[in-house]
Scaffold this motif. Structure first.
Motif, PDB file in Angstrom:
ATOM      1  N   ASP A 156       0.408  -1.143  -0.045  1.00  0.00           N
ATOM      2  CA  ASP A 156       0.050  -0.199   0.254  1.00  0.00           C
ATOM      3  C   ASP A 156       0.309   0.957  -0.113  1.00  0.00           C
ATOM      4  O   ASP A 156       2.163   1.412   0.727  1.00  0.00           O
ATOM      5  N   LEU A 157       0.168   2.683  -0.344  1.00  0.00           N
ATOM      6  CA  LEU A 157       1.404   3.532  -0.770  1.00  0.00           C
ATOM      7  C   LEU A 157       0.519   4.769  -0.399  1.00  0.00           C
ATOM      8  O   LEU A 157      -0.669   4.905  -1.308  1.00  0.00           O
ATOM      9  N   ASP A 158       1.060   5.302   0.124  1.00  0.00           N
ATOM     10  CA  ASP A 158       0.159   6.422   1.038  1.00  0.00           C
ATOM     11  C   ASP A 158       0.886   7.453  -0.261  1.00  0.00           C
ATOM     12  O   ASP A 158       1.575   8.179   0.893  1.00  0.00           O
ATOM     13  N   LEU A 159      -0.024   8.633  -0.807  1.00  0.00           N
ATOM     14  CA  LEU A 159       0.652   9.421  -1.323  1.00  0.00           C
ATOM     15  C   LEU A 159       0.900  10.313  -0.774  1.00  0.00           C
ATOM     16  O   LEU A 159       1.389  11.595  -1.290  1.00  0.00           O
ATOM     17  N   ASP A 160      -0.041  10.820   0.194  1.00  0.00           N
ATOM     18  CA  ASP A 160      -0.176  12.542   0.750  1.00  0.00           C
ATOM     19  C   ASP A 160       0.886  11.736   2.073  1.00  0.00           C
ATOM     20  O   ASP A 160       0.464  12.814   2.524  1.00  0.00           O
ATOM     21  N   ALA A 161       1.583  10.949   1.914  1.00  0.00           N
ATOM     22  CA  ALA A 161       2.809  11.249   3.772  1.00  0.00           C
ATOM     23  C   ALA A 161       3.581  12.384   3.261  1.00  0.00           C
ATOM     24  O   ALA A 161       3.536  12.130   1.863  1.00  0.00           O
ATOM     25  N   ALA A 162       4.094  12.393   4.524  1.00  0.00           N
ATOM     26  CA  ALA A 162       4.738  13.318   4.222  1.00  0.00           C
ATOM     27  C   ALA A 162       6.411  12.579   3.835  1.00  0.00           C
ATOM     28  O   ALA A 162       6.516  13.480   2.810  1.00  0.00           O
ATOM     29  N   ARG A 163       6.380  11.745   3.838  1.00  0.00           N
ATOM     30  CA  ARG A 163       7.945  10.919   3.022  1.00  0.00           C
ATOM     31  C   ARG A 163       7.046   9.435   2.265  1.00  0.00           C
ATOM     32  O   ARG A 163       6.928   8.228   3.023  1.00  0.00           O
ATOM     33  N   PRO A 164       6.098   9.254   1.468  1.00  0.00           N
ATOM     34  CA  PRO A 164       6.085   7.932   0.661  1.00  0.00           C
ATOM     35  C   PRO A 164       6.620   7.354   1.129  1.00  0.00           C
ATOM     36  O   PRO A 164       7.908   7.001  -0.083  1.00  0.00           O
ATOM     37  N   ARG A 165       6.178   5.775   0.992  1.00  0.00           N
ATOM     38  CA  ARG A 165       6.728   4.795   1.067  1.00  0.00           C
ATOM     39  C   ARG A 165       5.381   4.081   0.819  1.00  0.00           C
ATOM     40  O   ARG A 165       5.136   3.463   1.524  1.00  0.00           O
ATOM     41  N   PRO A 166       6.423   2.951   0.163  1.00  0.00           N
ATOM     42  CA  PRO A 166       5.473   1.352  -0.098  1.00  0.00           C
ATOM     43  C   PRO A 166       5.729   0.394   1.565  1.00  0.00           C
ATOM     44  O   PRO A 166       6.358   0.351   2.345  1.00  0.00           O
ATOM     45  N   VAL A 167       4.036   0.297   1.625  1.00  0.00           N
ATOM     46  CA  VAL A 167       3.809  -0.495   3.241  1.00  0.00           C
ATOM     47  C   VAL A 167       3.463  -1.729   2.999  1.00  0.00           C
ATOM     48  O   VAL A 167       2.399  -1.861   2.315  1.00  0.00           O
ATOM     49  N   VAL A 168       3.896  -2.935   3.076  1.00  0.00           N
ATOM     50  CA  VAL A 168       3.446  -4.006   3.254  1.00  0.00           C
ATOM     51  C   VAL A 168       2.225  -4.173   2.921  1.00  0.00           C
ATOM     52  O   VAL A 168       1.758  -3.968   4.898  1.00  0.00           O
ATOM     53  N   THR A 169       1.196  -5.014   2.681  1.00  0.00           N
ATOM     54  CA  THR A 169       0.118  -4.718   3.486  1.00  0.00           C
ATOM     55  C   THR A 169      -0.562  -6.054   3.434  1.00  0.00           C
ATOM     56  O   THR A 169       0.605  -6.781   4.001  1.00  0.00           O
ATOM     57  N   GLU A 170      -1.591  -5.676   4.602  1.00  0.00           N
ATOM     58  CA  GLU A 170      -1.636  -6.378   5.947  1.00  0.00           C
ATOM     59  C   GLU A 170      -1.807  -8.050   5.575  1.00  0.00           C
ATOM     60  O   GLU A 170      -3.104  -8.153   4.313  1.00  0.00           O
ATOM     61  N   GLY A 171      -1.657  -9.363   5.731  1.00  0.00           N
ATOM     62  CA  GLY A 171      -1.561 -10.737   5.124  1.00  0.00           C
ATOM     63  C   GLY A 171      -0.081 -10.490   4.291  1.00  0.00           C
ATOM     64  O   GLY A 171      -0.490 -12.048   3.680  1.00  0.00           O
ATOM     65  N   GLY A 172      -0.082 -10.195   3.497  1.00  0.00           N
ATOM     66  CA  GLY A 172       0.975 -10.027   2.573  1.00  0.00           C
ATOM     67  C   GLY A 172       2.731 -10.857   3.030  1.00  0.00           C
ATOM     68  O   GLY A 172       3.204 -10.638   3.788  1.00  0.00           O
ATOM     69  N   ALA A 173       3.316 -10.501   2.327  1.00  0.00           N
ATOM     70  CA  ALA A 173       4.924 -11.090   2.136  1.00  0.00           C
ATOM     71  C   ALA A 173       5.421  -9.565   1.872  1.00  0.00           C
ATOM     72  O   ALA A 173       5.170  -9.115   0.652  1.00  0.00           O
ATOM     73  N   GLY A 174       6.851  -8.993   1.945  1.00  0.00           N
ATOM     74  CA  GLY A 174       7.478  -8.280   1.532  1.00  0.00           C
ATOM     75  C   GLY A 174       8.087  -8.544   0.913  1.00  0.00           C
ATOM     76  O   GLY A 174       8.278  -9.697   0.729  1.00  0.00           O
ATOM     77  N   LEU A 175       9.964  -7.768   0.812  1.00  0.00           N
ATOM     78  CA  LEU A 175      11.357  -8.460  -0.190  1.00  0.00           C
ATOM     79  C   LEU A 175      11.820  -8.819   1.117  1.00  0.00           C
ATOM     80  O   LEU A 175      11.343  -8.231   1.909  1.00  0.00           O
ATOM     81  N   PRO A 176      13.090  -9.521   0.726  1.00  0.00           N
ATOM     82  CA  PRO A 176      13.206  -9.132   0.039  1.00  0.00           C
ATOM     83  C   PRO A 176      13.089 -10.740  -1.682  1.00  0.00           C
ATOM     84  O   PRO A 176      12.162 -11.317  -0.457  1.00  0.00           O
ATOM     85  N   VAL A 177      12.753 -10.752  -2.695  1.00  0.00           N
ATOM     86  CA  VAL A 177      12.199 -12.291  -3.341  1.00  0.00           C
ATOM     87  C   VAL A 177      13.137 -12.211  -4.733  1.00  0.00           C
ATOM     88  O   VAL A 177      13.877 -11.592  -4.704  1.00  0.00           O
ATOM     89  N   LYS A 178      13.746 -13.796  -5.186  1.00  0.00           N
ATOM     90  CA  LYS A 178      14.105 -14.078  -5.927  1.00  0.00           C
ATOM     91  C   LYS A 178      13.407 -13.920  -7.097  1.00  0.00           C
ATOM     92  O   LYS A 178      12.406 -15.018  -7.290  1.00  0.00           O
ATOM     93  N   VAL A 179      13.842 -14.269  -8.698  1.00  0.00           N
ATOM     94  CA  VAL A 179      13.102 -14.060  -9.980  1.00  0.00           C
ATOM     95  C   VAL A 179      14.664 -14.225 -10.433  1.00  0.00           C
ATOM     96  O   VAL A 179      15.455 -14.119 -10.268  1.00  0.00           O
ATOM     97  N   SER A 180      14.223 -15.263 -11.471  1.00  0.00           N
ATOM     98  CA  SER A 180      14.524 -15.970 -12.654  1.00  0.00           C
ATOM     99  C   SER A 180      14.676 -15.464 -14.227  1.00  0.00           C
ATOM    100  O   SER A 180      12.952 -15.138 -13.993  1.00  0.00           O
ATOM    101  N   GLU A 181      15.143 -16.104 -15.496  1.00  0.00           N
ATOM    102  CA  GLU A 181      13.944 -16.248 -16.602  1.00  0.00           C
ATOM    103  C   GLU A 181      12.882 -17.293 -16.006  1.00  0.00           C
ATOM    104  O   GLU A 181      11.475 -16.129 -16.943  1.00  0.00           O
ATOM    105  N   ARG A 182      12.747 -17.878 -15.313  1.00  0.00           N
ATOM    106  CA  ARG A 182      12.219 -18.993 -15.814  1.00  0.00           C
ATOM    107  C   ARG A 182      11.200 -19.118 -14.135  1.00  0.00           C
ATOM    108  O   ARG A 182       9.529 -19.319 -14.311  1.00  0.00           O
TER     109      ARG A 182
END
Length: 252
Positions: A156-182
């Protein structure tokens, strides 16, 4: 129009921008903003050395789950606004009407490696390119109901915040995460503003072996996302089976 022609808010894109961006917030009271430069490549980790090529691609698309929640502000009366489009026709509808996403903007980032090496997505940041008073246009709702579950990687991202930052949605998982071509990963970001007209973009930090970098992410060709508040604006909806826009019962 009061604020010029808006870039399409929901245009799929595969970006391959290099390096990092450092554009700070710019506030323009009175609703007459001057756009900041579009995201551009930085000089790299040290003077005279090139930025590492990002070993990932990012495909940007609107979130299907939130399609019925979408609202847009348009500088036209209801009689001149086409009926809500099918999801596949949203970019053309936005371009035709000069619409700007209203209140919420929910996007999905599909991140995939470009080679066999594993890439770790380490952080997601937001940069504000421009802030102005909300657009004094009519608001149009694409539907009268919405909702859904939570993605594994959802912010979730509050664009009205003094310093906006992405916040992990409740019940979700944040980063880090691995990716590859497959093994791609999908990251969902839902941005909200109730007080401003905001142009913004994301920065995705990555690492692969000894290489690290930051990838700016916008709508297309480095163009920032744009979201405007709709609070206090006349809100219209198009009833199922209806033939014209009508005042919505869910005025804000």
């Amino acid at each position: 129009m009061e604020d010029g022609t808006a870039a399409p808010a929901h245009t799929p894109a595969v970006l391959a921008t290099l390096g990092a961006v450092a554009i700070g917030p710019r506030t323009h009271p009175g609703g007459d903003p001057t756009s900041a430069p579009a995201p551009a490549a930085d000089a790299g980790p040290s003077a005279g050395s090139p930025a590492p090529s990002a070993p990932i691609t990012v495909t940007v698309r609107p979130s299907d789950r939130e399609a019925a929640c979408d609202q847009y502000v348009v500088d036209s009366p209801p009689s001149e606004v086409p009926r809500p489009p099918a999801a596949v026709d949203v970019p053309a509808w936005v371009a035709r009407t000069g619409a700007v996403v209203g209140h919420y903007q929910s996007i999905e980032l599909t991140v995939q490696g470009t080679g066999s090496d594993t890439v770790v997505l380490t952080a997601l940041n937001v940069r504000i390119a421009r802030i102005a008073a909300p657009l004094a246009w009519n608001a149009y709702s694409m539907g009268e109901g919405c909702g859904g579950g939570v993605d594994v990687h959802s912010f979730d991202l509050d664009l009205d915040a003094a310093r906006p930052r992405p916040v992990v949605t409740e019940g979700g998982a944040g980063l880090p995460v691995k990716v590859s071509e497959r093994d791609p990963e999908v990251i969902e970001v839902t941005a909200e503003t109730t007080s401003h007209d905001v142009s913004w973009y994301l920065e995705l930090e990555w690492s692969s072996g000894s290489r690290t970098g930051t990838l700016p992410i916008g709508v297309r060709d480095g163009t920032p996302f744009r979201t405007s508040a709709v609070k206090g604006r006349p809100l219209f909806s198009y009833p199922i089976g209806g033939k014209a826009w009508e005042p919505s019962p869910f005025q804000q």
